[in-house]
Design a protein around this motif. Structure first.
Motif, PDB file in Angstrom:
ATOM      1  N   THR A 115      33.668   3.906 -27.802  1.00 54.59           N
ATOM      2  CA  THR A 115      32.811   4.873 -27.114  1.00 54.59           C
ATOM      3  C   THR A 115      32.829   4.679 -25.604  1.00 54.59           C
ATOM      4  N   LYS A 116      32.840   3.438 -25.153  1.00 55.78           N
ATOM      5  CA  LYS A 116      32.841   3.185 -23.710  1.00 55.78           C
ATOM      6  C   LYS A 116      34.109   3.722 -23.061  1.00 55.78           C
ATOM      7  N   ALA A 117      35.247   3.485 -23.715  1.00 57.78           N
ATOM      8  CA  ALA A 117      36.516   3.992 -23.182  1.00 57.78           C
ATOM      9  C   ALA A 117      36.511   5.515 -23.161  1.00 57.78           C
ATOM     10  N   ALA A 118      35.959   6.121 -24.211  1.00 56.54           N
ATOM     11  CA  ALA A 118      35.910   7.580 -24.290  1.00 56.54           C
ATOM     12  C   ALA A 118      35.041   8.167 -23.181  1.00 56.54           C
ATOM     13  N   VAL A 119      33.898   7.535 -22.914  1.00 52.01           N
ATOM     14  CA  VAL A 119      33.002   8.025 -21.863  1.00 52.01           C
ATOM     15  C   VAL A 119      33.684   7.942 -20.497  1.00 52.01           C
ATOM     16  N   LEU A 120      34.410   6.861 -20.251  1.00 53.91           N
ATOM     17  CA  LEU A 120      35.140   6.721 -18.986  1.00 53.91           C
ATOM     18  C   LEU A 120      36.226   7.787 -18.865  1.00 53.91           C
ATOM     19  N   ILE A 121      36.997   7.972 -19.924  1.00 53.37           N
ATOM     20  CA  ILE A 121      38.099   8.940 -19.899  1.00 53.37           C
ATOM     21  C   ILE A 121      37.575  10.357 -19.719  1.00 53.37           C
ATOM     22  N   PHE A 122      36.545  10.702 -20.466  1.00 52.89           N
ATOM     23  CA  PHE A 122      35.979  12.046 -20.311  1.00 52.89           C
ATOM     24  C   PHE A 122      35.322  12.208 -18.944  1.00 52.89           C
ATOM     25  N   GLY A 123      34.802  11.117 -18.391  1.00 56.80           N
ATOM     26  CA  GLY A 123      34.257  11.170 -17.041  1.00 56.80           C
ATOM     27  C   GLY A 123      35.321  11.571 -16.029  1.00 56.80           C
ATOM     28  N   LEU A 124      36.548  11.101 -16.245  1.00 56.91           N
ATOM     29  CA  LEU A 124      37.663  11.480 -15.371  1.00 56.91           C
ATOM     30  C   LEU A 124      37.884  12.986 -15.403  1.00 56.91           C
ATOM     31  N   PHE A 125      37.814  13.569 -16.591  1.00 57.09           N
ATOM     32  CA  PHE A 125      38.015  15.013 -16.711  1.00 57.09           C
ATOM     33  C   PHE A 125      36.844  15.802 -16.118  1.00 57.09           C
ATOM     34  N   HIS A 126      35.629  15.293 -16.283  1.00 54.31           N
ATOM     35  CA  HIS A 126      34.460  15.978 -15.703  1.00 54.31           C
ATOM     36  C   HIS A 126      34.569  16.025 -14.180  1.00 54.31           C
ATOM     37  N   GLY A 127      34.988  14.929 -13.570  1.00 57.73           N
ATOM     38  CA  GLY A 127      35.143  14.903 -12.122  1.00 57.73           C
ATOM     39  C   GLY A 127      36.264  15.810 -11.664  1.00 57.73           C
ATOM     40  N   PHE A 128      37.344  15.838 -12.439  1.00 53.03           N
ATOM     41  CA  PHE A 128      38.484  16.684 -12.083  1.00 53.03           C
ATOM     42  C   PHE A 128      38.129  18.159 -12.222  1.00 53.03           C
TER      43      PHE A 128
END
Length: 231
Positions: free
Chosen positions: A137-150
């Protein structure tokens, strides 16, 4: 009307109310766009305000973060997960604006919509129950955070940003986003904390995340339609 029917009606109402806002969550208003494009030089306070406004009205961001903290009870865990999202969000926002990294905004926003689907499904224990595994879950939140910022970066890239004062303005905007995030999540946590004291919280949690997933699916569908219609 039975309790079950009342719950279903309430969930449908939530979906109907959220969808119009969610579909346009990343749009920049004409007034804000006009200010950003006409601005020359550093304008720290206005960009702080615009960043906070974006997060508070960014329903796709909030829907994902509500899913993230839905079952988090300890402040330490909440800070950990939100910090991971913030890190990812900040990195790609800066990279997109300063590094000139481009991507189709419909594709990025579709992935953002999928992030809401993912977290709701995770909260429903869907991965373990139906697929036999549990994602990190932590890795997923970080990865999706990248897409939200982009996703936000793609909208800023559509504007004619002045290079005069660009660095302090974008940094201020990003700080404003995080301020708005804290304010919005504080309100959400107050509501969640109160709801968790009620006996019906766990019994309604599955239905609530089902509604959250529905919002995510509509977001994805909206962006896919935009991709093909706009092509």
């Amino acid at each position: 009307m039975t309790q079950k029917r009342t719950t279903i009606f309430a969930l449908l109402l939530i979906v109907v109310l959220l969808l119009p806002a969610a579909a346009f969550a990343h749009n920049v208003s004409k007034r804000d766009a006009s200010f950003v494009e006409s601005n020359q030089g550093a304008a720290i306070v206005p960009f702080l305000y615009l960043g906070a406004k974006h997060m508070v009205t960014g329903y796709d961001h909030l829907a994902f973060l509500v899913g993230v903290i839905f079952f988090l009870y300890r402040l330490k865990d909440i800070v950990q997960y939100v910090s991971l999202f913030t890190l990812g969000h900040s990195l790609t926002l800066m990279a997109g604006v300063f590094g000139g990294i481009h991507a189709n905004p419909y594709v990025i926003d579709a992935i953002i919509g999928f992030s809401v689907v993912y977290k709701a499904f995770d909260n429903m224990d869907g991965f373990k129950r139906y697929l036999g595994f549990e994602p990190n879950t932590k890795a997923a939140v970080l990865i999706f955070g990248l897409f939200h910022g982009f996703g936000l970066a793609t909208k800023l890239q559509e504007l004619d940003l002045s290079k005069n004062g660009l660095i302090p303005n974008i940094i201020s905007f990003n700080v404003g986003v995080e301020i708005g995030q804290v304010l919005a999540l504080t309100a959400v946590l107050i509501v969640l904390s109160y709801w968790r004291t009620k006996s019906g919280f766990l019994s309604h949690a599955f239905a609530t995340n089902t509604a959250l997933m529905a919002v995510g699916f509509v977001l994805v569908g909206y962006q896919i339609a935009g991709y093909y219609l706009g092509a």
